[in-house]
Design a protein around this motif. Structure first.
Motif, short mmCIF file in Angstrom:
data_model
loop_
_atom_site.label_atom_id
_atom_site.label_comp_id
_atom_site.label_asym_id
_atom_site.label_seq_id
_atom_site.Cartn_x
_atom_site.Cartn_y
_atom_site.Cartn_z
N ALA A 44 53.46 26.96 45.07
CA ALA A 44 54.84 27.17 44.65
C ALA A 44 54.86 27.39 43.14
CB ALA A 44 55.69 25.95 45.01
N THR A 45 55.59 28.42 42.72
CA THR A 45 55.74 28.69 41.29
C THR A 45 57.07 29.40 41.05
OG1 THR A 45 54.81 30.94 41.43
CG2 THR A 45 53.25 29.17 41.00
N TYR A 46 57.59 29.27 39.84
CA TYR A 46 58.59 30.23 39.37
C TYR A 46 57.82 31.54 39.22
CZ TYR A 46 62.54 32.01 36.67
OH TYR A 46 63.62 32.75 36.25
N ALA A 49 54.05 32.60 36.95
CA ALA A 49 53.38 31.41 36.41
C ALA A 49 51.91 31.33 36.81
CB ALA A 49 54.11 30.15 36.85
N GLY A 50 51.41 32.33 37.55
CA GLY A 50 50.01 32.30 37.94
C GLY A 50 49.79 32.06 39.43
N ASN A 51 50.78 32.42 40.23
CA ASN A 51 50.67 32.23 41.67
C ASN A 51 49.47 33.02 42.24
OD1 ASN A 51 51.24 32.10 44.56
ND2 ASN A 51 53.27 31.39 43.97
N THR A 52 49.32 34.26 41.81
CA THR A 52 48.25 35.11 42.33
C THR A 52 46.87 34.54 41.97
OG1 THR A 52 49.75 36.93 41.86
CG2 THR A 52 47.50 37.51 42.49
N TRP A 53 46.78 34.05 40.76
CA TRP A 53 45.52 33.47 40.27
C TRP A 53 45.09 32.30 41.15
CZ3 TRP A 53 45.06 31.40 34.52
CH2 TRP A 53 43.71 31.22 34.21
N ALA A 131 53.20 25.65 36.77
CA ALA A 131 54.25 25.94 35.79
C ALA A 131 53.64 26.62 34.57
CB ALA A 131 54.94 24.64 35.38
N ARG A 132 54.41 27.51 33.97
CA ARG A 132 53.95 28.22 32.77
C ARG A 132 55.06 28.14 31.73
NH1 ARG A 132 52.25 34.67 32.60
NH2 ARG A 132 51.02 34.55 30.67
N ASN A 133 54.71 28.07 30.47
CA ASN A 133 55.75 27.91 29.43
C ASN A 133 56.79 29.03 29.51
OD1 ASN A 133 55.60 29.87 26.97
ND2 ASN A 133 53.46 29.44 27.44
N ASN A 234 37.72 40.38 35.67
CA ASN A 234 37.18 40.70 36.99
C ASN A 234 38.29 40.88 38.02
OD1 ASN A 234 34.66 40.62 35.91
ND2 ASN A 234 34.21 38.54 36.60
N MET A 235 39.28 40.00 37.97
CA MET A 235 40.40 40.13 38.91
C MET A 235 41.18 41.42 38.66
SD MET A 235 42.40 36.61 39.80
CE MET A 235 43.96 37.22 40.44
N ARG A 236 41.26 41.78 37.40
CA ARG A 236 41.98 43.00 37.02
C ARG A 236 41.38 44.24 37.66
NH1 ARG A 236 45.24 44.40 32.10
NH2 ARG A 236 44.93 46.62 31.90
N MET A 257 48.19 42.82 36.57
CA MET A 257 47.34 41.97 35.74
C MET A 257 47.50 42.50 34.32
SD MET A 257 45.67 39.83 37.79
CE MET A 257 44.31 39.36 36.74
N ARG A 258 48.46 41.97 33.61
CA ARG A 258 48.92 42.60 32.38
C ARG A 258 48.09 42.14 31.18
NH1 ARG A 258 52.67 41.58 28.44
NH2 ARG A 258 52.58 39.45 29.21
N LYS A 259 48.20 40.86 30.80
CA LYS A 259 47.45 40.35 29.65
C LYS A 259 46.72 39.05 29.95
CE LYS A 259 49.37 42.33 25.50
NZ LYS A 259 50.10 42.06 24.24
N GLY A 260 47.36 38.17 30.70
CA GLY A 260 46.71 36.92 31.06
C GLY A 260 46.43 36.02 29.88
N LYS A 261 47.40 35.91 28.96
CA LYS A 261 47.18 35.13 27.74
C LYS A 261 48.28 34.07 27.55
CE LYS A 261 43.76 37.11 25.41
NZ LYS A 261 43.48 38.45 25.89
P1 A3P Z 1 50.96 38.32 32.21
O1 A3P Z 1 52.05 39.24 32.63
O2 A3P Z 1 51.35 37.46 31.04
O3 A3P Z 1 49.66 39.00 31.99
P2 A3P Z 1 52.18 35.58 39.17
O4 A3P Z 1 50.90 35.81 39.91
O5 A3P Z 1 52.75 34.23 39.41
O6 A3P Z 1 53.13 36.70 39.38
O7 A3P Z 1 51.78 35.56 37.62
C1 A3P Z 1 51.32 36.72 36.97
C2 A3P Z 1 50.80 36.38 35.61
O8 A3P Z 1 49.55 35.67 35.75
C3 A3P Z 1 50.50 37.63 34.78
O9 A3P Z 1 50.71 37.26 33.43
C4 A3P Z 1 49.04 37.84 35.12
O10 A3P Z 1 48.33 38.66 34.21
C5 A3P Z 1 48.54 36.40 35.07
N1 A3P Z 1 47.25 36.24 35.74
C6 A3P Z 1 46.93 36.63 36.99
N2 A3P Z 1 45.64 36.39 37.24
C7 A3P Z 1 45.13 35.82 36.12
C8 A3P Z 1 43.83 35.36 35.75
N3 A3P Z 1 42.80 35.45 36.58
N4 A3P Z 1 43.67 34.84 34.51
C9 A3P Z 1 44.72 34.76 33.67
N5 A3P Z 1 45.95 35.19 33.94
C10 A3P Z 1 46.16 35.72 35.17
#
Ligand code: A3P
Length: 296
Positions: A44-46, A49-53, A131-133, A234-236, A257-261
């Motif tokens: 669960a995430t807003y 916040a990294g749901n896919t990760w 959760a993410r800031n 790698n995920m990108r 996978m935009r920036k991941g920062k």
């Molecule tokens: P950014 O847009 O800041 O790059 P969700 O999966 O919940 O939609 O979240 C997507 C955000 O998680 C994106 O942030 C994405 O790049 C980041 N993300 C996904 N996989 C990641 C990973 N392996 N490492 C770091 N950030 C990741």
């Protein structure tokens, strides 16, 4: 199911006190009556916040033995169905989940805690909340809404940020979401509450926390494999995990996978926007002891 066939973008409306679109509300009764299982694992995430990760981490931890077939042919969004999704022309999240043949089921949701189907609480399924800031979430959500044709039009950044503060986003207010799940966590031992910033700072440590919460004891080899596969770069490149298999995304506008920062908000917020945001944030969050890091 070609890209051209997609209907116009949905509009945002107030649904039981939360801003939503029809794509997450039209299947409401089936969502609410969803039958969770004790071994289901919910992420669960807003949004953003990294749901896919975390989905990918769990999929690899549980199903690496099924690789490479699964990895090369089944996109992550099919392996980890999105509970409340109901977009015409696509299988609904509920149907996908009911038809999953692998177990445990790993389930994605963005629902605020009070919208979660009751069955998850009755069955005591394990729930991982991430959760993410707020600032990085807002920036990430903005770019996501630009490229996702199943989301309302984002408009320009400054009006978007204003609406983010007001909670006029799909799935409602960020503040209510993170606080609601945080409060619930204080009373339920089946919730693990993680932070995106911690995952970035020390992936291995958070991976260990995940494994101990899930009673998993992966070999060192598997853990190393997982860590390698879920590195941002790698995920990108991973077609099954980078969103390129998702037909509603327009990668010409922005990648999934935009920036991941942590801290990319600094490239978007003006000094004035930052001041306004902080002032509003302090008011919204003063009744909570939740702490976020906006830089590392
Ligand atoms: P950014 O847009 O800041 O790059 P969700 O999966 O919940 O939609 O979240 C997507 C955000 O998680 C994106 O942030 C994405 O790049 C980041 N993300 C996904 N996989 C990641 C990973 N392996 N490492 C770091 N950030 C990741």
């Amino acid at each position: 199911r070609s890209k051209m066939a997609l209907p116009p973008r949905p509009i945002l409306f107030e649904f039981r006190g939360v801003s939503m679109t029809k794509y997450f509300t039209e299947n409401w009764d089936n969502i609410q009556n969803f039958k969770a299982r004790p071994d289901d694992i919910l992420i669960a995430t807003y949004p953003k916040a990294g749901n896919t990760w975390v989905s990918y981490i769990l999929d690899l931890l549980y199903f690496s033995h099924m690789l490479p077939k699964r990895k090369d042919s089944v996109p992550l969004h099919e392996r980890v169905p999105f509970l409340e999704m109901y977009i015409p022309g696509f299988p609904s999240g509920v149907n996908e989940l009911n038809q999953l043949t692998t177990s445990p089921r790993i389930i994605k949701t963005h629902l605020p805690v009070h919208f979660l189907p009751k069955s998850f609480w009755d069955q005591n399924s394990k729930i991982i909340y991430v959760a993410r800031n707020a600032k990085d979430t807002a920036v990430s959500y903005f770019h996501f809404d630009r490229m996702n044709r199943a989301q309302p039009e984002p408009g320009d950044w400054s009006s978007y940020l204003q609406r983010f503060m007001e909670g006029k986003m799909v799935f409602g207010s960020w503040h209510d979401h993170v606080k609601g799940w945080w409060e619930k966590k204080q009373t339920r031992s089946n919730i693990l509450y993680l932070f995106y910033e911690d995952l970035i700072e020390d992936t291995e440590k958070e991976l260990n926390r995940l494994c101990s919460f899930l009673d998993l004891a992966p070999t060192t080899e598997l853990k190393n494999q997982v860590r390698e596969k879920v590195l941002f770069d790698n995920m990108r490149k991973d077609k099954m995990a980078n969103g390129s298999a998702d037909e509603v995304f327009d990668f010409k506008i922005s990648p999934f996978m935009r920036k991941g920062k942590v801290g990319d908000w600094k490239n978007h917020f003006t000094v004035q926007q930052d001041e306004q945001f902080n002032e509003h944030y302090d008011r919204e969050m003063r009744d909570s002891d939740l702490q976020f890091r906006t830089v590392l």
